[in-house]
Design a protein around this motif. Structure first.
Motif, PDB file in Angstrom:
ATOM      1  N   ARG A  42      27.437 -69.818  19.941  1.00 33.49           N
ATOM      2  CA  ARG A  42      26.613 -70.135  21.118  1.00 33.49           C
ATOM      3  C   ARG A  42      27.084 -71.401  21.824  1.00 33.49           C
ATOM      4  NH1 ARG A  42      21.004 -67.658  18.564  1.00 33.49           N
ATOM      5  NH2 ARG A  42      21.474 -65.554  19.297  1.00 33.49           N
ATOM      6  N   LEU A  43      27.599 -72.360  21.065  1.00 37.63           N
ATOM      7  CA  LEU A  43      28.190 -73.548  21.700  1.00 37.63           C
ATOM      8  C   LEU A  43      29.417 -73.135  22.503  1.00 37.63           C
ATOM      9  CD1 LEU A  43      27.986 -76.072  18.713  1.00 37.63           C
ATOM     10  CD2 LEU A  43      26.940 -76.408  20.963  1.00 37.63           C
ATOM     11  N   GLU A  44      30.264 -72.333  21.886  1.00 33.15           N
ATOM     12  CA  GLU A  44      31.515 -71.952  22.559  1.00 33.15           C
ATOM     13  C   GLU A  44      31.235 -71.071  23.773  1.00 33.15           C
ATOM     14  OE1 GLU A  44      33.917 -70.527  19.267  1.00 33.15           O
ATOM     15  OE2 GLU A  44      34.693 -72.572  18.898  1.00 33.15           O
ATOM     16  N   SER A  45      30.231 -70.189  23.664  1.00 34.48           N
ATOM     17  CA  SER A  45      29.937 -69.328  24.815  1.00 34.48           C
ATOM     18  C   SER A  45      29.305 -70.125  25.954  1.00 34.48           C
ATOM     19  CB  SER A  45      29.058 -68.137  24.405  1.00 34.48           C
ATOM     20  OG  SER A  45      27.782 -68.584  24.046  1.00 34.48           O
ATOM     21  N   ALA A  46      28.816 -71.340  25.655  1.00 33.21           N
ATOM     22  CA  ALA A  46      28.288 -72.217  26.715  1.00 33.21           C
ATOM     23  C   ALA A  46      29.384 -73.145  27.249  1.00 33.21           C
ATOM     24  CB  ALA A  46      27.130 -73.055  26.171  1.00 33.21           C
ATOM     25  N   GLY A  47      30.603 -72.947  26.772  1.00 34.38           N
ATOM     26  CA  GLY A  47      31.715 -73.767  27.263  1.00 34.38           C
ATOM     27  C   GLY A  47      31.824 -75.108  26.568  1.00 34.38           C
ATOM     28  N   ILE A  48      31.165 -75.241  25.428  1.00 31.50           N
ATOM     29  CA  ILE A  48      31.251 -76.509  24.678  1.00 31.50           C
ATOM     30  C   ILE A  48      32.382 -76.396  23.654  1.00 31.50           C
ATOM     31  CG2 ILE A  48      30.038 -78.139  23.168  1.00 31.50           C
ATOM     32  CD1 ILE A  48      28.647 -77.894  25.862  1.00 31.50           C
ATOM     33  N   ASP A  49      33.373 -77.227  23.834  1.00 30.48           N
ATOM     34  CA  ASP A  49      34.507 -77.260  22.925  1.00 30.48           C
ATOM     35  C   ASP A  49      34.119 -78.139  21.734  1.00 30.48           C
ATOM     36  OD1 ASP A  49      36.947 -77.479  21.746  1.00 30.48           O
ATOM     37  OD2 ASP A  49      37.986 -78.313  23.501  1.00 30.48           O
ATOM     38  N   LEU A  50      34.282 -77.633  20.522  1.00 32.24           N
ATOM     39  CA  LEU A  50      33.899 -78.443  19.344  1.00 32.24           C
ATOM     40  C   LEU A  50      34.666 -79.767  19.316  1.00 32.24           C
ATOM     41  CD1 LEU A  50      33.456 -75.947  16.352  1.00 32.24           C
ATOM     42  CD2 LEU A  50      31.785 -76.702  18.030  1.00 32.24           C
ATOM     43  N   ALA A  51      35.861 -79.772  19.890  1.00 38.95           N
ATOM     44  CA  ALA A  51      36.675 -80.994  19.895  1.00 38.95           C
ATOM     45  C   ALA A  51      36.101 -82.065  20.824  1.00 38.95           C
ATOM     46  CB  ALA A  51      38.100 -80.667  20.305  1.00 38.95           C
ATOM     47  N   ALA A  52      35.135 -81.685  21.676  1.00 39.86           N
ATOM     48  CA  ALA A  52      34.514 -82.673  22.573  1.00 39.86           C
ATOM     49  C   ALA A  52      33.395 -83.445  21.873  1.00 39.86           C
ATOM     50  CB  ALA A  52      33.967 -81.966  23.808  1.00 39.86           C
ATOM     51  N   ILE A  53      32.972 -82.971  20.704  1.00 39.56           N
ATOM     52  CA  ILE A  53      31.856 -83.622  19.987  1.00 39.56           C
ATOM     53  C   ILE A  53      32.357 -84.915  19.347  1.00 39.56           C
ATOM     54  CG2 ILE A  53      30.270 -83.366  18.020  1.00 39.56           C
ATOM     55  CD1 ILE A  53      30.288 -80.306  18.686  1.00 39.56           C
TER      56      ILE A  53
END
Ligand SMILES: [Zn+2]
Length: 310
Positions: free
Chosen positions: A113-124
């Motif tokens: 769900r994070l990725e489908s919202a365009g949130i890259d885990l590497a941005a955390i």
């Protein structure tokens, strides 16, 4: 007298696609002053209703569930995480249950769900772990997730929590038999995988401007909540300090609480604070998106969900 039992099939089963195109409301964002806060649903954990009220009679428990038009035996716990942006920092609060538990196959959706919202885990930049139960650290234990995170990500966990899981005490808990070994395993795996990234704190830590974690204990000895405060507005992510039954019945103890009396006192304190200050609360296991105000009501409290804003 038993009321009509609702259909327990997942309500999302029949419409839309599976995977990242799924037809469910799974992300909801609000702004607290200058800080963005998004709640994300990891899915649902089906658990016996008996775990939600270990110190009350079956009749009292049945009455509450009947009153909510719910089944008496099993309850679908919501499982929410949060993503917070403050200035340059992007903070994940908890990570969901992950994929190691076949029984919990209706959860473990966070990364998708994070990725489908365009949130890259590497941005955390930062992760706060409210406590080390598997439904909070399990998402980080999924194969491949660590590699997607940046190498310098800071994972904030209270020192009391890290210490507790070296030799955890389950003597006061009331859980299905298979759960304690799974909890031990997930906590150990989390520490093993992320020992280089874990930053321990004692009582409180400021993670970013307007975002700080504070230890409450109770649910686990090192359990913490996260306060988000900016420009006079406030939301507290209370983790597992408050469950769905806890507004009407804040003294009901939960089978997953390692220090049940402390947990009840913490719950009442947080609810009183929110009722008196008018600040917002959000919680891991309150129905998505779980953001609302608290009003005093008789001997307990009333949860007033926010009006969805599109
Ligand atoms: Zn939990």
């Amino acid at each position: 007298m038993s009321k009509t039992i609702r259909n327990v099939q997942p309500v999302t089963a029949n419409l839309g696609k599976e995977g990242s195109g799924e037809f469910v409301p799974a992300r909801y964002a609000v702004r607290i002053g200058e800080v963005d806060v998004a709640m994300i649903s990891d899915g649902i954990l089906p658990l016996p209703t008996s775990t939600m009220s270990t110190n009350v009679s079956e009749a009292d428990r049945n009455e509450w569930f009947d009153g909510r038009f719910l089944q008496r035996d099993m309850f679908d716990w919501a499982l929410n995480i949060a993503l917070v942006r403050s200035g340059e920092r992007l903070i994940l609060i908890d990570s969901g249950v992950g994929d190691g538990f076949e029984y919990f196959s209706r959860a473990g959706r966070s990364v998708m769900r994070l990725e489908s919202a365009g949130i890259d885990l590497a941005a955390i930049t930062d992760i706060v772990i409210t406590h080390m139960h598997m439904d909070h650290v399990g998402g980080l234990n999924v194969e491949g997730v660590k590699e997607k995170l940046r190498p310098d990500v800071r994972i904030h966990v209270s020192s009391a929590e890290v210490k507790f899981w070296k030799n955890p005490d389950f003597s006061r808990t009331v859980m299905p038999e298979a759960v304690p070994p799974a909890l031990r395993k997930a906590a150990a795996r989390f520490v093993e995988l992320y020992s280089e990234s874990i930053v321990q704190f004692d009582r409180t830590v400021e993670v970013a401007p307007g975002v700080s974690a504070r230890v409450t204990g109770g649910h686990t000895p090192g359990h913490c909540v996260v306060d988000i405060a900016s420009n006079g507005e406030k939301l507290t992510f209370v983790g597992d300090a408050i469950f769905e039954v806890g507004f009407d019945n804040p003294e009901w103890q939960n089978g997953f609480e390692h220090e049940p009396e402390v947990a009840a006192a913490v719950r009442i304190g947080l609810l009183n604070d929110a009722a008196e200050t008018g600040s917002l609360l959000a919680a891991t296991h309150v129905a998505f998106p779980s953001i609302g105000h608290i009003a005093k009501a008789g001997k307990g409290f009333r949860f007033v969900p926010v009006q969805w804003d599109y």
